[in-house]
Design an enzyme around this catalytic site. Structure first.
Site, PDB file in Angstrom:
ATOM      1  N   LYS A  23       0.856  -1.196   0.000  1.00  0.00           N
ATOM      2  CA  LYS A  23       0.000   0.000   0.000  1.00  0.00           C
ATOM      3  C   LYS A  23       0.886   1.239   0.000  1.00  0.00           C
ATOM      4  O   LYS A  23       1.851   1.308   0.763  1.00  0.00           O
ATOM      5  CB  LYS A  23      -0.868  -0.026   1.268  1.00  0.00           C
ATOM      6  CG  LYS A  23      -1.623   1.253   1.542  1.00  0.00           C
ATOM      7  CD  LYS A  23      -1.639   1.609   3.035  1.00  0.00           C
ATOM      8  CE  LYS A  23      -0.271   1.971   3.545  1.00  0.00           C
ATOM      9  NZ  LYS A  23      -0.228   2.598   4.866  1.00  0.00           N
ATOM     10  N   SER A 112       7.083  -0.928   7.873  1.00  0.00           N
ATOM     11  CA  SER A 112       7.760  -0.025   6.944  1.00  0.00           C
ATOM     12  C   SER A 112       6.835   0.943   6.217  1.00  0.00           C
ATOM     13  O   SER A 112       7.232   1.555   5.229  1.00  0.00           O
ATOM     14  CB  SER A 112       8.550  -0.849   5.929  1.00  0.00           C
ATOM     15  OG  SER A 112       7.677  -1.482   5.027  1.00  0.00           O
ATOM     16  N   SER A 118      -1.140  -5.471   7.108  1.00  0.00           N
ATOM     17  CA  SER A 118      -2.549  -5.199   6.818  1.00  0.00           C
ATOM     18  C   SER A 118      -2.952  -5.824   5.489  1.00  0.00           C
ATOM     19  O   SER A 118      -4.036  -6.385   5.338  1.00  0.00           O
ATOM     20  CB  SER A 118      -2.797  -3.687   6.734  1.00  0.00           C
ATOM     21  OG  SER A 118      -2.386  -3.059   7.915  1.00  0.00           O
ATOM     22  N   SER A 119      -2.059  -5.726   4.511  1.00  0.00           N
ATOM     23  CA  SER A 119      -2.352  -6.280   3.193  1.00  0.00           C
ATOM     24  C   SER A 119      -2.370  -7.805   3.251  1.00  0.00           C
ATOM     25  O   SER A 119      -3.217  -8.444   2.611  1.00  0.00           O
ATOM     26  CB  SER A 119      -1.290  -5.783   2.203  1.00  0.00           C
ATOM     27  OG  SER A 119      -1.718  -5.971   0.896  1.00  0.00           O
ATOM     28  N   ASP A 151      -5.713   0.069   8.513  1.00  0.00           N
ATOM     29  CA  ASP A 151      -5.374   0.014   7.082  1.00  0.00           C
ATOM     30  C   ASP A 151      -5.980  -1.198   6.372  1.00  0.00           C
ATOM     31  O   ASP A 151      -5.889  -1.305   5.142  1.00  0.00           O
ATOM     32  CB  ASP A 151      -3.851  -0.075   6.901  1.00  0.00           C
ATOM     33  CG  ASP A 151      -3.177   1.278   7.055  1.00  0.00           C
ATOM     34  OD1 ASP A 151      -3.902   2.282   7.183  1.00  0.00           O
ATOM     35  OD2 ASP A 151      -1.943   1.308   7.034  1.00  0.00           O
TER      36      ASP A 151
END
Ligand code: C5P
Length: 305
Positions: A23, A112, A118-119, A151
């Site tokens: 993201k 980072s 989250s992805s 997120d």
């Protein structure tokens, strides 16, 4: 919240695999703070065509394995967001949620600013919904996503639709953005892991102006000009903890980037280039000069629809 079912093909009975895209906050304005301490955001988000790889398959018993450049930096126990996502969904669908083998190839640097965890969680939810053939209500899906992290709703959106979006609230209010040009990019991370709560805590000013009004962008040069009028409000506090960040942004510009910014709470930075070959050439130089950095030339994801 995306309609997950409109994107699905038939339920799966064998292994499924998907990329958990990185993201990128092309712009991130912090506009306030809620009473519970969470910050209100106005952020323009795109996804890189590069990420972690997740594979799931039906199994006799649950398992979770990790590989990839950054795999050793993650826990394989219940602290991993992937397992939290599995358990959160299973709690609501105990009958259908059979045992599952999960493999995560961790290609993205950890902590980072590019939403790796989250992805991963969002991608696993999308895969499990298909493998278990379940149909969670939109409100339940949104609740599960938010419980996993602010997120996660936007990452699920990216997983399903690609393209770009605007997220508001603490990240839960996600609106698709069509017509954004595909951007050739270089992502760099010098190995500094940054704690998101620390960065939010170090902010001096929390009531900043929202994003400027979005126009139509016919080229990525126009988009870069727009981005130059935006900010990442988390850069000043991140640069206090990682003072090399402004220098890294300058290095990206010196290598030909039209625009360079930090994503999320850092420390990953991105540069936008004219073409993918130009991005690849810059990435090669940067990697040679900084052999220990994570450096990746890619493009933003186009709309999947
Ligand atoms: O939601 P997530 O677990 O990813 O957030 C990590 C931390 O970042 C939160 O505990 C909070 O301190 C901070 N945060 C915030 N405002 C947001 C998102 C995250 O203050 N919109």
């Amino acid at each position: 919240m995306p309609d997950i079912f409109s994107m699905q093909t038939a339920p799966a009975s064998s292994a499924l695999q998907a990329t958990a895209y990185a993201k990128l906050n092309l712009a991130l304005h912090v506009t306030g703070r809620r009473d519970d301490g969470y910050h209100l955001l106005d952020t323009l988000v795109a996804f890189a065509g590069y990420g972690d790889e997740i594979t799931i398959s039906p199994a006799q018993e649950d398992s979770f394995t990790l590989s990839g450049r950054f795999g050793q930096q993650l826990p394989v126990n219940g602290d991993n967001l992937v397992l939290k996502a599995r358990d959160a969904l299973r709690e609501h669908f105990p009958q259908q949620s059979t045992a599952i083998a999960i493999h995560l190839e961790k290609n993205l640097p950890v902590a980072s600013g590019i939403g790796g965890g989250s992805s991963d969680a969002a991608t696993l939810l999308a895969l499990l919904i298909r493998l278990w053939n379940i149909k969670p209500e939109q409100t339940l899906l949104k609740q599960i996503c938010l419980q996993l992290g602010a997120d996660v709703p936007m990452c699920l959106h990216g997983q399903l639709y690609g393209g770009a979006l605007i997220a508001k609230g603490i990240g839960e209010d996600v609106q698709s953005l069509s017509g954004l040009p595909v951007l050739p990019l270089v992502l760099v991370n010098d190995g500094t892991a940054i704690s998101t709560p620390q960065i939010f805590k170090h902010m001096h000013k929390r009531d900043n102006p929202a994003l400027p009004e979005l126009a139509r962008f016919d080229s990525h040069a126009e988009l870069c000009n727009f981005l130059k009028t935006t900010r990442n409000d988390l850069l000043p506090p991140a640069a206090q903890l990682a003072p090399q960040l402004p220098e890294i942004l300058q290095i990206l510009r010196d290598c030909g980037a039209h625009y360079a910014q930090m994503s999320g709470s850092g420390a990953t930075c991105f540069g936008i280039y004219d073409t993918l070959p130009a991005a690849q050439q810059a990435a090669e130089v940067l990697q040679q000069q900084n052999p220990h950095w994570f450096v990746c030339a890619t493009t933003t994801l186009p709309n999947k629809a």
